[in-house]
Design a protein around this motif. Structure first.
Motif, mmCIF file in Angstrom:
data_model
loop_
_atom_site.group_PDB
_atom_site.id
_atom_site.type_symbol
_atom_site.label_atom_id
_atom_site.label_comp_id
_atom_site.label_asym_id
_atom_site.label_seq_id
_atom_site.Cartn_x
_atom_site.Cartn_y
_atom_site.Cartn_z
ATOM 1 N N TYR A 179 39.365 42.513 66.390
ATOM 2 C CA TYR A 179 38.992 40.705 66.561
ATOM 3 C C TYR A 179 39.744 40.475 67.789
ATOM 4 N N LEU A 180 39.937 39.875 68.592
ATOM 5 C CA LEU A 180 39.773 39.158 69.880
ATOM 6 C C LEU A 180 40.221 37.759 69.698
ATOM 7 N N GLN A 181 41.082 36.953 69.955
ATOM 8 C CA GLN A 181 41.985 36.120 69.312
ATOM 9 C C GLN A 181 41.486 34.778 71.249
ATOM 10 N N MET A 182 41.294 34.256 71.886
ATOM 11 C CA MET A 182 41.321 34.120 73.412
ATOM 12 C C MET A 182 41.375 32.608 73.173
ATOM 13 N N ASN A 183 42.964 32.147 73.729
ATOM 14 C CA ASN A 183 43.115 30.866 73.988
ATOM 15 C C ASN A 183 43.119 30.217 75.077
ATOM 16 N N HIS A 184 42.688 29.464 75.761
ATOM 17 C CA HIS A 184 43.812 28.904 77.464
ATOM 18 C C HIS A 184 42.535 29.268 77.716
#
Length: 129
Positions: free
Chosen positions: A80-85
């Motif tokens: 997974y890759l959680q991408m914030n902002h």
């Protein structure tokens, strides 16, 4: 048959979040380094994040450090890759990669000629208002 299938891309406003998934079939992710690469229009493909197979350490490209988180799930055989902002400059096609032949992310450099180098087809992330 070895296969990687990404999902989770889409259109998001600046400051928003997305979570990319990559499910593997035909082999186990556990024994390999896993990574996310991206390619923006007109630019070279670049490594974004990776998990080292030997010690589980994670590495991030400078511009995403502190905003993105890479992870893996052995039970689901997924990464997974959680991408914030998210910012407009994060726009591009994101690829999950297993056992990449070449990689340079932060202090982590890799060049393994006989690596598996398995790539997904990519998922498009667009950050725009």
């Amino acid at each position: 048959q070895l296969q990687l299938v990404e999902s989770g891309g889409g259109l998001v406003q600046p400051g928003g979040s997305l979570r990319l998934s990559c499910v593997a079939s035909g082999f186990s992710l556990d024994r390999y380094m896993v990574a996310w690469f991206r390619q923006a229009s007109g630019k070279e493909r670049e490594g974004v994040a990776c998990i080292d197979e030997s010690d589980g350490n994670t590495y991030y490209e400078d511009s995403v450090n502190g905003r993105f988180t890479i992870s893996r799930d052995s039970v689901k055989n997924a990464m997974y890759l959680q991408m914030n902002h998210l910012q407009p400059e994060d726009t591009g096609v994101y690829y999950c990669v297993v056992d990449p032949k070449r990689l340079h992310i932060g202090p982590r450099y890799r060049a393994v000629s006989n690596a598996l180098d398995a790539w997904g087809r990519g998922t498009l992330v667009t950050v725009s208002s």
